[in-house]
Motif scaffolding. Structure first.
Motif, short mmCIF file in Angstrom:
data_model
loop_
_atom_site.label_atom_id
_atom_site.label_comp_id
_atom_site.label_asym_id
_atom_site.label_seq_id
_atom_site.Cartn_x
_atom_site.Cartn_y
_atom_site.Cartn_z
N THR A 44 0.85 -1.18 0.00
CA THR A 44 0.00 0.00 0.00
C THR A 44 0.89 1.24 0.00
OG1 THR A 44 -1.70 -1.17 1.24
CG2 THR A 44 -1.82 1.23 1.25
N PHE A 45 0.61 2.15 -0.93
CA PHE A 45 1.34 3.41 -1.06
C PHE A 45 0.42 4.56 -0.67
CE2 PHE A 45 3.51 0.53 -3.82
CZ PHE A 45 4.84 0.92 -3.80
N TRP A 46 1.00 5.61 -0.09
CA TRP A 46 0.26 6.81 0.29
C TRP A 46 1.15 8.01 0.09
CZ3 TRP A 46 1.35 10.69 3.73
CH2 TRP A 46 0.31 11.56 4.06
N ARG A 47 0.51 9.17 -0.21
CA ARG A 47 1.26 10.43 -0.26
C ARG A 47 0.40 11.56 0.27
NH1 ARG A 47 -0.03 14.55 -3.66
NH2 ARG A 47 -1.23 14.08 -5.52
N GLY A 48 1.08 12.56 0.83
CA GLY A 48 0.42 13.78 1.25
C GLY A 48 0.47 14.79 0.11
N PRO A 49 0.21 16.07 0.41
CA PRO A 49 0.26 17.09 -0.65
C PRO A 49 1.69 17.27 -1.14
CG PRO A 49 -0.11 18.09 1.51
CD PRO A 49 -0.17 16.61 1.70
N ILE A 50 1.81 17.57 -2.43
CA ILE A 50 3.13 17.87 -3.01
C ILE A 50 3.28 19.39 -3.01
CG2 ILE A 50 4.62 17.69 -5.03
CD1 ILE A 50 3.00 15.22 -5.86
N LEU A 51 4.36 19.87 -2.42
CA LEU A 51 4.61 21.30 -2.36
C LEU A 51 5.70 21.65 -3.36
CD1 LEU A 51 4.76 21.49 1.54
CD2 LEU A 51 2.77 21.87 0.06
N GLY A 52 5.45 22.65 -4.19
CA GLY A 52 6.45 23.07 -5.16
C GLY A 52 5.84 23.73 -6.36
N THR A 53 6.70 24.05 -7.32
CA THR A 53 6.27 24.81 -8.49
C THR A 53 5.71 23.93 -9.61
OG1 THR A 53 8.52 24.74 -9.32
CG2 THR A 53 7.88 26.69 -8.06
N SER A 54 6.23 22.71 -9.75
CA SER A 54 5.74 21.80 -10.81
C SER A 54 5.56 20.41 -10.20
CB SER A 54 6.72 21.76 -11.98
OG SER A 54 8.00 21.36 -11.52
N PRO A 55 4.59 20.27 -9.30
CA PRO A 55 4.48 19.04 -8.51
C PRO A 55 4.15 17.80 -9.35
CG PRO A 55 2.57 20.43 -8.14
CD PRO A 55 3.52 21.22 -9.00
N GLN A 56 5.00 16.79 -9.18
CA GLN A 56 4.74 15.49 -9.79
C GLN A 56 5.49 14.43 -8.99
OE1 GLN A 56 6.06 14.92 -13.85
NE2 GLN A 56 4.79 13.12 -14.09
N LEU A 57 4.82 13.30 -8.74
CA LEU A 57 5.42 12.20 -7.99
C LEU A 57 4.96 10.89 -8.62
CD1 LEU A 57 6.91 11.03 -5.44
CD2 LEU A 57 4.69 11.13 -4.30
N LYS A 58 5.92 10.01 -8.93
CA LYS A 58 5.61 8.68 -9.44
C LYS A 58 6.33 7.64 -8.61
CE LYS A 58 4.38 9.22 -14.23
NZ LYS A 58 4.55 8.68 -15.57
N PHE A 59 5.68 6.50 -8.45
CA PHE A 59 6.26 5.36 -7.74
C PHE A 59 6.54 4.23 -8.72
CE2 PHE A 59 3.80 7.40 -4.34
CZ PHE A 59 4.72 7.42 -3.32
N TYR A 60 7.56 3.43 -8.40
CA TYR A 60 7.93 2.25 -9.18
C TYR A 60 8.27 1.11 -8.22
CZ TYR A 60 8.67 5.61 -12.97
OH TYR A 60 8.51 6.59 -13.92
#
Length: 126
Positions: A44-60
């Motif tokens: 199980t994966f979880w994330r909170g808010p992404i803070l920044g100018t060009s927010p992007q998050l990927k998991f592998y």
């Protein structure tokens, strides 16, 4: 993956609750884990808010025979996967075929995000 395995479930923590990553570089790998005694995984994966100018998050989720050449685990997209803020997403590795496994999170440089990933491995029945 059905829930009627006769093998044992072994807890797994890839990113502890709560791990915060702040713009030091885009890739954030876990240490390689020897998974040769296991046949499958559910994480199980979880994330909170992404803070920044060009927010992007990927998991592998990746696997390797030699800890040098890595390929995407079976059941996981080779282009990674994204999850929505504050939503738990379960990913299943249907067949572990190599000795080593690791997770990778790629976050836009300069951004920040809090994540966690945990689940279980299923022991082989041999």
């Amino acid at each position: 993956m059905s829930d009627n395995y006769s093998g044992k479930y072994v807890p797994l923590v890839l990113y502890p609750r709560f791990t915060t990553r702040v713009g030091e570089g885009p890739e954030f790998y876990t240490l390689p884990l020897d998974v040769s005694a296991y046949q499958a995984a559910r994480i199980t994966f979880w994330r909170g808010p992404i803070l920044g100018t060009s927010p992007q998050l990927k998991f592998y989720l990746e696997q390797s025979s030699d800890r040098i050449t890595w390929t995407t685990c079976e059941g996981i997209s080779s282009s990674g996967f994204e999850i929505s803020e504050d939503v738990e997403k379960v990913k299943t590795v249907t067949s572990i075929t190599r000795r080593w496994m690791r997770a990778m999170a790629i976050l836009s440089v300069g951004d920040a995000c809090t994540i966690w990933a945990q689940g279980f491995l299923v022991k082989r029945e041999t």
